[in-house]
Write a protein that holds these residues in place. Structure first.
Motif, PDB file in Angstrom:
ATOM      1  N   THR A  10       8.169  21.871   9.462  1.00 60.86           N
ATOM      2  CA  THR A  10       7.521  22.817   8.556  1.00 60.86           C
ATOM      3  C   THR A  10       6.416  23.575   9.263  1.00 60.86           C
ATOM      4  O   THR A  10       6.284  24.797   9.117  1.00 60.86           O
ATOM      5  N   ALA A  11       5.594  22.855  10.043  1.00 59.48           N
ATOM      6  CA  ALA A  11       4.503  23.490  10.778  1.00 59.48           C
ATOM      7  C   ALA A  11       5.043  24.462  11.820  1.00 59.48           C
ATOM      8  O   ALA A  11       4.544  25.586  11.962  1.00 59.48           O
ATOM      9  N   ASN A  12       6.070  24.039  12.549  1.00 61.04           N
ATOM     10  CA  ASN A  12       6.683  24.912  13.556  1.00 61.04           C
ATOM     11  C   ASN A  12       7.183  26.213  12.929  1.00 61.04           C
ATOM     12  O   ASN A  12       6.962  27.308  13.471  1.00 61.04           O
ATOM     13  N   ALA A  13       7.838  26.106  11.796  1.00 63.61           N
ATOM     14  CA  ALA A  13       8.403  27.282  11.130  1.00 63.61           C
ATOM     15  C   ALA A  13       7.311  28.246  10.669  1.00 63.61           C
ATOM     16  O   ALA A  13       7.526  29.461  10.615  1.00 63.61           O
ATOM     17  N   ALA A  14       6.127  27.685  10.351  1.00 62.16           N
ATOM     18  CA  ALA A  14       5.016  28.511   9.876  1.00 62.16           C
ATOM     19  C   ALA A  14       4.133  29.001  11.011  1.00 62.16           C
ATOM     20  O   ALA A  14       3.159  29.712  10.777  1.00 62.16           O
ATOM     21  N   GLY A  15       4.465  28.615  12.248  1.00 65.29           N
ATOM     22  CA  GLY A  15       3.664  29.024  13.391  1.00 65.29           C
ATOM     23  C   GLY A  15       2.352  28.281  13.527  1.00 65.29           C
ATOM     24  O   GLY A  15       1.431  28.752  14.206  1.00 65.29           O
ATOM     25  N   VAL A  16       2.247  27.120  12.886  1.00 65.65           N
ATOM     26  CA  VAL A  16       1.031  26.305  12.968  1.00 65.65           C
ATOM     27  C   VAL A  16       1.145  25.369  14.171  1.00 65.65           C
ATOM     28  O   VAL A  16       2.151  24.657  14.307  1.00 65.65           O
ATOM     29  N   ARG A  67       8.680  18.904  20.446  1.00 64.43           N
ATOM     30  CA  ARG A  67       8.437  19.779  19.299  1.00 64.43           C
ATOM     31  C   ARG A  67       6.965  20.171  19.172  1.00 64.43           C
ATOM     32  O   ARG A  67       6.584  20.867  18.233  1.00 64.43           O
ATOM     33  N   ALA A  68       6.140  19.681  20.099  1.00 61.11           N
ATOM     34  CA  ALA A  68       4.693  19.870  19.989  1.00 61.11           C
ATOM     35  C   ALA A  68       4.195  21.045  20.823  1.00 61.11           C
ATOM     36  O   ALA A  68       4.846  21.485  21.773  1.00 61.11           O
ATOM     37  N   ASP A  69       3.020  21.530  20.456  1.00 59.28           N
ATOM     38  CA  ASP A  69       2.317  22.550  21.246  1.00 59.28           C
ATOM     39  C   ASP A  69       1.275  21.903  22.152  1.00 59.28           C
ATOM     40  O   ASP A  69       1.025  22.374  23.259  1.00 59.28           O
ATOM     41  N   VAL A  70       0.649  20.831  21.655  1.00 59.97           N
ATOM     42  CA  VAL A  70      -0.386  20.101  22.388  1.00 59.97           C
ATOM     43  C   VAL A  70       0.028  18.639  22.451  1.00 59.97           C
ATOM     44  O   VAL A  70       0.404  18.062  21.421  1.00 59.97           O
ATOM     45  N   VAL A  71      -0.035  18.049  23.642  1.00 62.33           N
ATOM     46  CA  VAL A  71       0.364  16.646  23.803  1.00 62.33           C
ATOM     47  C   VAL A  71      -0.701  15.879  24.567  1.00 62.33           C
ATOM     48  O   VAL A  71      -1.215  16.351  25.582  1.00 62.33           O
TER      49      VAL A  71
END
Length: 307
Positions: free
Chosen positions: A150-156, A184-188
């Motif tokens: 859901t977050a990915n789809a919303a650009g969060v 699937r993460a932006d920050v790890v």
């Protein structure tokens, strides 16, 4: 620009002193949970943070809601018919701590996708999850992956702390799930040992970045941290402090980084705050009790006595 996170927070029974649990003279009772620790850390640093989780209809569940709210965290505690989980911690020696979990079937482990409102995810500045929640059960794992979707789809932006717990699942079961989570993460965030569960240990930063995240931070304990952020490499040493309790340092580190990220700070500034927050946390006993304020971070390298 709010941090939204969810997971299990438990009651924490901690033995006083050092030595076998058999000979403990007294105990303290508090709360602890990786996700709520990060929420408290962000709130202490002046950010806005929301934590969501299930708690039991018991005194421990009530304490969790009270403590987190008092720490400035917007707390969405869902009352479940099951009990609130517990962990028991003692320091077997000055160097080694042991934690035992009593959480099978707990309220927190019964988290489900329906518990996490999409509006909370899509309105957040960062959604933060850990590798602990997927280990708690099928519904909790589904809640994590659906929330990330859901977050990915919303650009969060999605932040993941690998946080491998060997007492919850073995490395062979954990590795593919954690790898999927990281992809699937932006920050790890990961320790070298955690990252090596599912990527090539020769170049942890590069291998983690190849999975997809643009911000990779390796927390390396007394050796400081290494990072690759938007293709640029960074390395910072730890700050010299007297260690009282190392538990919670990693969560304070993550909170420092994310709090600065939410304000738009540079990568170098985020890492510096993360290092300082982790250093401050180890000077105080407890999971989140040592999370510092901005003023305390500024004073970390100053005089020992403030009048």
């Amino acid at each position: 620009m709010t941090l939204f996170t969810f997971g299990e927070t438990m009651g924490l029974v901690a033995a006083d002193g050092i030595g076998p649990l058999t000979y403990a003279k007294g105990f303290s009772f508090g709360i602890g949970g990786a996700e709520s620790n990060v929420a408290v850390g962000v709130a202490r640093l002046g950010g806005e943070a929301t934590w969501l989780g299930r708690v039991g209809p018991d005194a421990t569940g009530a304490l969790i809601a009270e403590r987190l709210t008092a720490a400035g965290v917007r707390t969405l505690a869902i009352t479940d018919e099951s009990f609130t989980g517990l962990m028991v911690r003692h320091k077997r020696s000055a160097q080694f701590a042991q934690v035992d979990y009593h959480r099978a079937g707990s309220a927190g482990s019964r988290l489900s996708p329906a518990d996490v409102p999409p509006a909370e995810l899509t309105s957040a500045g960062v959604v933060h999850v850990t590798g602990i929640t997927p280990a708690l059960g099928e519904t909790a794992r589904a809640a994590v992956f659906q929330s990330i979707e859901t977050a990915n789809a919303a650009g969060v932006p999605v932040s993941v702390d690998v946080n491998y717990r060997s007492k919850l699942w073995n490395r062979f079961d954990a590795a593919p799930v954690l790898r999927d989570l990281v992809s699937r993460a932006d920050v790890v965030f990961a320790s070298p040992e955690e990252a090596a569960l599912f990527v090539d240990a020769d170049d942890l930063l590069g291998a983690l970045a190849k999975l997809g995240p643009s911000e990779v931070i390796v927390k390396d304990g007394a050796r400081g941290c290494r990072a690759q952020i938007d293709g640029e490499r960074h390395e910072l040493p730890v700050l010299p402090v007297t260690v009282v309790d190392p538990v919670g340092a990693g969560d304070a580190f993550v909170a420092g980084y994310l709090a600065d990220r939410l304000t738009g700070a540079t990568p170098a500034a985020r890492l510096a705050t993360a290092i300082a927050a982790g250093a401050f946390a180890v000077t105080v006993p407890g999971d989140c009790e040592g999370a510092p304020t901005r003023a305390e971070l500024a004073a970390l390298t100053g005089d020992d006595v403030h009048r």
